[in-house]
Enzyme design. Structure first.
Site, PDB file in Angstrom:
ATOM      1  N   LYS A 113       0.828  -1.208   0.000  1.00  0.00           N
ATOM      2  CA  LYS A 113       0.000   0.000   0.000  1.00  0.00           C
ATOM      3  C   LYS A 113       0.858   1.252   0.000  1.00  0.00           C
ATOM      4  CE  LYS A 113      -4.310  -1.812   1.874  1.00  0.00           C
ATOM      5  NZ  LYS A 113      -5.279  -1.813   2.993  1.00  0.00           N
ATOM      6  N   LYS A 195      -6.870 -10.840  -8.002  1.00  0.00           N
ATOM      7  CA  LYS A 195      -8.102 -11.066  -7.236  1.00  0.00           C
ATOM      8  C   LYS A 195      -9.163 -10.016  -7.633  1.00  0.00           C
ATOM      9  CE  LYS A 195      -9.250 -11.116  -2.392  1.00  0.00           C
ATOM     10  NZ  LYS A 195      -8.788 -11.067  -1.012  1.00  0.00           N
ATOM     11  N   LYS A 198     -13.190  -4.655  -5.004  1.00  0.00           N
ATOM     12  CA  LYS A 198     -14.222  -3.620  -5.043  1.00  0.00           C
ATOM     13  C   LYS A 198     -13.658  -2.290  -5.498  1.00  0.00           C
ATOM     14  CE  LYS A 198     -14.343  -2.907   0.114  1.00  0.00           C
ATOM     15  NZ  LYS A 198     -13.423  -3.823   0.646  1.00  0.00           N
TER      16      LYS A 198
END
Ligand code: TRP
Length: 332
Positions: A113, A195, A198
């Protein structure tokens, strides 16, 4: 005998996808009958990334409504919002003081991140796994359903539980991860080696639980496969078609081997895609319809969250009091 405690949560950082049902909600619904279950919407984790306040507010209620729509029963499980239970943050501070800097710097997700959002490497992102440990330990959870990507965070929670028990005295259970079986991992429809997410900017890559039947069917018809024409389950070499097989398995419960067997004579993907498209639309439809009903009645939804928070707070406060006392904080 008291039931074992299960706890899990999702971040309200976007619209939920079929991946959340496959990888998490489906299991929560099963586990809630065997365990003393707590499911929270982890809004405090979501603000480690930049969030628009209005969207965060909307998504928090969306995610809670989706838990219920997927079959989490508030009569069986405690459903609540993380920020409604301040004891999570209070325990997180104590645990922060037991965590080495190195334990946070080596977290794979933190490294990823910080690379991806290099303009917002905040301290919350760094201590994120400690708050997650507090979410779990403040209820003395035994079992934590998480995706593969959260295993390292759970390992920290286990270490912190053991460290606290060793330094003070036996207080916390050492929680076990519960990693879903086959069908747990749904991949992107556009890049099937990644993967499904969202927050993918390409909305064709994800099937959202609020997508209409037509949108779902079109996304599956357009799913990236490969230049072969046989229906074979091989995630390493044939990720696109394998993902469609997994989706069909999820939607129909037919075992993967049986699907492959049934389609062994196929000489192209068109008909198979059509079957998957219809099956997935049929599978999502009742979830979407329940979601829309539940989400429309904000008063009822808030009432569920309010009583959930009340139950959760009582339990969390008990554990927190014990912890404060053992650490040597003076009680009033
Ligand atoms: N970090 C988890 C995720 O992004 C969400 C989470 C926060 C969680 N606290 C938790 C999951 C406690 C399980 C238990 O998926």
């Amino acid at each position: 005998m008291d039931k074992h405690v299960v706890l899990s949560g999702m971040q309200p950082s976007g619209e939920l996808t079929i991946g959340h049902v496959a990888g998490a909600l489906r299991n929560w619904v099963k586990l809630q009958h065997e365990y003393d279950s707590l499911f929270c919407v982890v809004d405090l984790h979501a603000i480690t990334a930049k969030q628009e306040p209005a969207k965060l507010r909307k998504w928090t209620l969306d995610v809670a409504a989706m838990y219920l729509a997927a079959g989490v029963d508030p009569q069986q499980s405690t459903v609540f919002v993380q920020s409604h239970v301040p004891e999570h943050v209070q325990l997180a501070w104590v645990l922060t003081c037991l965590t080495g800097m190195g334990e946070c710097t080596r977290m794979t997700q933190f490294k990823e991140k910080s690379d991806r959002y290099s303009d917002n490497i905040n301290v919350g992102l760094f201590t994120y796994p400690i708050l997650m440990a507090a979410d779990i330990l403040v209820y003395n959870a035994h079992v934590v359903p998480v995706g593969e990507d959260q295993k390292q965070h759970l390992e920290l929670a286990r270490n912190l539980a053991e460290r606290f028990n060793h330094r003070y005295s036996e207080t916390f259970n050492v929680p076990e991860p519960y990693i879903p079986d086959i069908g747990g991992r749904i991949m992107s429809l556009q890049e099937p080696t990644k993967k499904m997410s969202k927050s993918d900017p390409n909305t064709n890559a994800s099937i959202f639980l609020v997508d209409s039947d037509d949108v779902i069917r079109n996304k599956i018809r357009r799913a990236v496969t490969d230049s072969e024409s046989t229906i074979v389950f091989d995630e390493d070499h044939r990720p696109g078609i394998s993902n469609l097989i997994t989706l069909l398995h999820l939607a129909t419960n037919v075992p993967v081997e049986q699907i492959v067997q049934q389609w062994s004579g196929a000489t192209g993907y068109a008909e198979f895609k059509e079957t998957v498209a219809n099956a997935v639309a049929d599978y999502i439809r009742p979830i979407r319809e329940r979601f829309l009903t539940i989400r429309a009645d904000t008063d009822a939804l808030n009432a569920v969250l309010e009583s959930g928070a009340e139950v959760a707070r009582k339990r969390a406060l008990k554990v927190l009091r014990k912890v404060y006392k053992k650490v040597g904080l003076v009680a009033l």
